[in-house]
Motif scaffolding. Structure first.
Motif, PDB file in Angstrom:
ATOM      1  N   GLN A  78       0.831  -1.205   0.000  1.00 14.12           N
ATOM      2  CA  GLN A  78       0.000   0.000   0.000  1.00 14.12           C
ATOM      3  C   GLN A  78       0.871   1.263   0.000  1.00 14.12           C
ATOM      4  OE1 GLN A  78      -2.389  -1.116   3.439  1.00 14.12           O
ATOM      5  NE2 GLN A  78      -4.223  -1.200   2.138  1.00 14.12           N
ATOM      6  N   ASP A 111      -9.635   3.727   3.684  1.00 14.10           N
ATOM      7  CA  ASP A 111      -9.142   3.173   2.426  1.00 14.10           C
ATOM      8  C   ASP A 111      -9.589   3.982   1.208  1.00 14.10           C
ATOM      9  OD1 ASP A 111      -7.831   1.180   3.813  1.00 14.10           O
ATOM     10  OD2 ASP A 111      -9.412  -0.312   3.515  1.00 14.10           O
ATOM     11  N   LYS A 126      -7.397  -2.205  -1.070  1.00 15.81           N
ATOM     12  CA  LYS A 126      -7.635  -3.135   0.042  1.00 15.81           C
ATOM     13  C   LYS A 126      -6.929  -4.463  -0.188  1.00 15.81           C
ATOM     14  CE  LYS A 126     -12.089  -1.261   1.532  1.00 15.81           C
ATOM     15  NZ  LYS A 126     -13.526  -1.498   1.691  1.00 15.81           N
TER      16      LYS A 126
END
Length: 134
Positions: A78, A111, A126
């Motif tokens: 991420q 998110d 995610k």
């Protein structure tokens, strides 16, 4: 006559104070006050960078280390997606304090906001949380 000069000077000073933050220096001061925790993480990452980016911006390694401290819930993938999305979106190869604080705030908000910085769909963001052992 002297009191008129003093009053005029006082009014000018007050006007400048009301508009603090409208110039670069004022904006930097406001960021440092508002995001004290993030600023200390940013400053620590700046001072430990191997590659110099003029002393005021994070390179990729510095950003990765700073994000691990500021938002440990984010996976390495991420964080890499954040870096890629922002650098491609801004045509830059480093991240300044303001952008770093905004990115951490977005990640903390959820998110959806973080995925916006990555310029990817939230579902894809995610998925990065659970990929490669994260």
């Amino acid at each position: 006559f002297r009191s008129l000069k003093l009053q005029s000077g006082l009014r000018s000073w007050q006007a400048r104070r009301q508009h603090a933050g409208s110039d670069f220096f004022g904006a930097a001061l406001i960021m440092r006050q508002k995001y004290k925790a993030y600023v200390s993480i940013f400053d620590e990452a700046i001072s430990s960078q191997q590659e110099d980016t003029n002393g005021s911006e994070l390179n990729q390694a510095g950003f990765t280390n700073a994000m691990a401290k500021a938002h440990p819930e984010a996976s390495e993938q991420q964080v890499a997606a954040l870096w890629k999305g922002v650098c491609e979106g801004t045509d830059k190869s480093s991240i300044d304090l303001k952008l770093f604080c905004l990115m951490v705030q977005a990640c903390k908000a959820g998110d959806d906001e973080a995925a916006e910085f990555c310029d990817i769909h939230v579902e894809d963001y995610k998925k990065l949380a659970t990929s490669a052992g994260a």
